[in-house]
Design a protein around this motif. Structure first.
Motif, PDB file in Angstrom:
ATOM      1  N   THR A  72      53.676  74.773 -15.077  1.00 55.37           N
ATOM      2  CA  THR A  72      52.669  74.827 -13.458  1.00 55.37           C
ATOM      3  C   THR A  72      51.187  73.732 -13.379  1.00 55.37           C
ATOM      4  O   THR A  72      51.074  72.694 -14.784  1.00 55.37           O
ATOM      5  N   THR A  73      50.990  73.807 -12.689  1.00 53.81           N
ATOM      6  CA  THR A  73      50.142  72.449 -12.269  1.00 53.81           C
ATOM      7  C   THR A  73      48.300  72.467 -12.999  1.00 53.81           C
ATOM      8  O   THR A  73      48.320  72.325 -13.532  1.00 53.81           O
ATOM      9  N   PRO A  74      48.403  73.939 -13.075  1.00 55.65           N
ATOM     10  CA  PRO A  74      47.538  74.110 -13.512  1.00 55.65           C
ATOM     11  C   PRO A  74      47.600  73.812 -15.141  1.00 55.65           C
ATOM     12  O   PRO A  74      46.467  73.356 -16.235  1.00 55.65           O
ATOM     13  N   LEU A  75      48.346  73.804 -15.482  1.00 53.82           N
ATOM     14  CA  LEU A  75      48.571  73.535 -16.895  1.00 53.82           C
ATOM     15  C   LEU A  75      49.280  72.273 -17.260  1.00 53.82           C
ATOM     16  O   LEU A  75      48.498  71.692 -18.762  1.00 53.82           O
ATOM     17  N   PHE A  76      48.866  71.554 -16.351  1.00 53.63           N
ATOM     18  CA  PHE A  76      49.345  70.663 -16.671  1.00 53.63           C
ATOM     19  C   PHE A  76      47.961  69.887 -16.287  1.00 53.63           C
ATOM     20  O   PHE A  76      47.664  68.606 -17.367  1.00 53.63           O
ATOM     21  N   MET A  77      47.055  70.449 -15.300  1.00 54.27           N
ATOM     22  CA  MET A  77      45.886  69.426 -15.688  1.00 54.27           C
ATOM     23  C   MET A  77      45.295  69.860 -17.394  1.00 54.27           C
ATOM     24  O   MET A  77      44.136  68.609 -17.850  1.00 54.27           O
ATOM     25  N   LEU A  78      45.057  71.264 -17.549  1.00 54.76           N
ATOM     26  CA  LEU A  78      44.802  71.190 -18.672  1.00 54.76           C
ATOM     27  C   LEU A  78      45.141  70.376 -19.798  1.00 54.76           C
ATOM     28  O   LEU A  78      44.565  70.042 -20.826  1.00 54.76           O
ATOM     29  N   ARG A  79      46.401  70.146 -20.173  1.00 53.24           N
ATOM     30  CA  ARG A  79      47.306  69.193 -20.961  1.00 53.24           C
ATOM     31  C   ARG A  79      46.447  67.641 -20.770  1.00 53.24           C
ATOM     32  O   ARG A  79      45.699  67.276 -22.076  1.00 53.24           O
TER      33      ARG A  79
END
Length: 54
Positions: free
Chosen positions: A2-9
């Motif tokens: 997901t986009t939030p997970l990508f941003m977190l990484r």
């Protein structure tokens, strides 16, 4: 992913939003994968004799 997970990484690796404009998704994912592999201790290292036999 997901986009939030990508941003977190990305944030975990210290990549800023401004930096993301210059990178592809694949590059960021590769960077994260390599960062996870940095601490891996490989059990055997090839020696010169191994390469000679190869």
């Amino acid at each position: 992913m997901t986009t939030p997970l990508f941003m977190l990484r990305a944030v975990q690796m210290g990549v800023t939003v401004r930096d993301l404009d210059l990178m592809t998704i694949g590059l960021v994912l590769d960077m994260f994968t390599e960062a996870q592999n940095d601490g891996y201790k490989y059990p055997d290292m090839a020696t010169q004799s191994d390469f000679d036999r190869f």
